[in-house]
Design an enzyme around this catalytic site. Structure first.
Site, short mmCIF file in Angstrom:
data_model
loop_
_atom_site.label_atom_id
_atom_site.label_comp_id
_atom_site.label_asym_id
_atom_site.label_seq_id
_atom_site.Cartn_x
_atom_site.Cartn_y
_atom_site.Cartn_z
N ARG A 24 0.84 -1.21 0.00
CA ARG A 24 0.00 0.00 0.00
C ARG A 24 0.87 1.26 0.00
NH1 ARG A 24 -0.59 4.69 2.78
NH2 ARG A 24 -0.29 3.56 4.75
N ASP A 25 1.60 1.50 1.07
CA ASP A 25 2.39 2.72 1.19
C ASP A 25 3.54 2.75 0.18
OD1 ASP A 25 3.19 5.15 2.23
OD2 ASP A 25 4.36 4.27 3.85
N CYS A 249 9.54 9.37 -0.25
CA CYS A 249 8.93 10.45 0.50
C CYS A 249 8.97 11.71 -0.36
CB CYS A 249 9.68 10.69 1.82
SG CYS A 249 9.05 12.10 2.74
#
Length: 309
Positions: A24-25, A249
């Site tokens: 998911r992430d 990120c």
């Protein structure tokens, strides 16, 4: 396969539950969409490697996260797995979609800072908490376990260092809403061990038990493992990680993304902490996925254990 020498350290949890977030992430940050059958096989391989909690997908509107637009197609492909398969839901509509497919663990995603709440949720922090309230209440009424993600717990790219009391206020609010577990996110990877210990102590003082806390570190400045160890020494026994270090990120330059599950397992094995994970199978899974993504895994452990050409 090379394995670390086991030298136990006092005052660590005897076992750590790894909350695997790669499907998911990790995959939601990919520039291209990974085919649904590849995602399904990835999760099946992670389960075969011994991971008992694998966050499968997100029921966010496809417009916002097109990489996970196939949630309805993917989730039924995981029906035979005897593991926990949490899914992220942003609101009541997302909850409806998840419950319709039989999801029994969900997560909501909040922010400790106003700027990120505005940019990510288009709401203030308090407005986002109000949005989560009926989601959590309905899930709890249906005996569905709820995790509360809290991002920007240590630093924010727009606001800078985030004061501990500010994080505690929002964290406590999520727990008071009814979240069973709280995941503290170091979204831009700026935390250091002393900061981690200070936040955990403050949460305990505010009435949030360590048993309800998980940690989610990014390795932007190479601090993810040291921060994890600090959390373990405090008594935390749930750690988020991403197979092969998947997931970048977008809020910090040169960010290396999530803590790699293999790097975490290597450290925990050396400390004598049980995880139930087969490091060889997990490494092979990350190599397999890296081949499908067309690039090497950023995990140092995956690179060290992978067959050399």
């Amino acid at each position: 396969m090379t394995l670390p020498m086991v030298v136990p350290v006092d005052d660590l949890p005897p076992r750590v539950r790894i909350h695997e977030v790669g499907p998911r992430d990790g995959l939601q940050n990919e520039k291209t969409v990974v085919p649904t059958d590849v995602k399904a096989e990835f999760i099946h391989r992670l389960a075969a490697a011994g991971l008992t909690t694998v966050e499968a997908t997100s029921f966010v509107h496809p417009k916002w996260v097109p990489q996970l637009a196939d949630a309805e197609q993917l989730f039924p492909m995981l029906a035979g797995l005897d593991i926990e398969l949490p899914v992220l839901v942003p609101n009541e509509r997302g909850l409806d979609r998840a419950l319709a497919l039989g999801a029994r663990r969900i997560a909501v995603f909040g922010s400790a800072t106003e700027t990120f709440a505005s940019r990510n949720l288009n709401r203030t922090v308090d407005e986002s908490l109000a949005m989560f309230e009926p989601v959590v209440a309905r899930a709890r009424a249906d005996k569905v376990q709820v995790r509360g993600y809290l991002s920007m717990c240590f630093g924010d790219p727009w606001e800078g260092p985030v004061p501990v009391p500010q994080v505690v206020r929002v964290a406590k609010a999520l727990v008071d809403l009814g979240c069973d577990e709280l995941s503290l996110g170091d979204t831009i990877g700026v935390a250091t061990p002393g900061h981690v210990r200070a936040l955990l102590a403050a949460l305990n003082e505010a009435g949030v038990p360590t048993t309800a806390i998980g940690v989610h570190f990014h390795d932007t400045y190479g601090q993810a493992l040291s921060n994890t160890l600090a959390a373990l020494q405090h008594g935390v026994s749930t750690v988020d990680a991403s197979a092969g270090g998947l997931g970048g990120c977008p809020y910090a330059k040169s960010a290396t993304g999530n803590l790699a599950t293999e790097d975490l397992v290597w450290m925990l094995q050396g400390l004598g902490v049980e995880t139930g994970v087969d490091l060889g199978l997990l490494t092979a899974t990350s190599v397999w996925m890296a081949e499908r993504l067309g690039r090497p895994s950023p995990s140092r452990t995956v690179r060290a254990l992978s067959p050399k050409e």
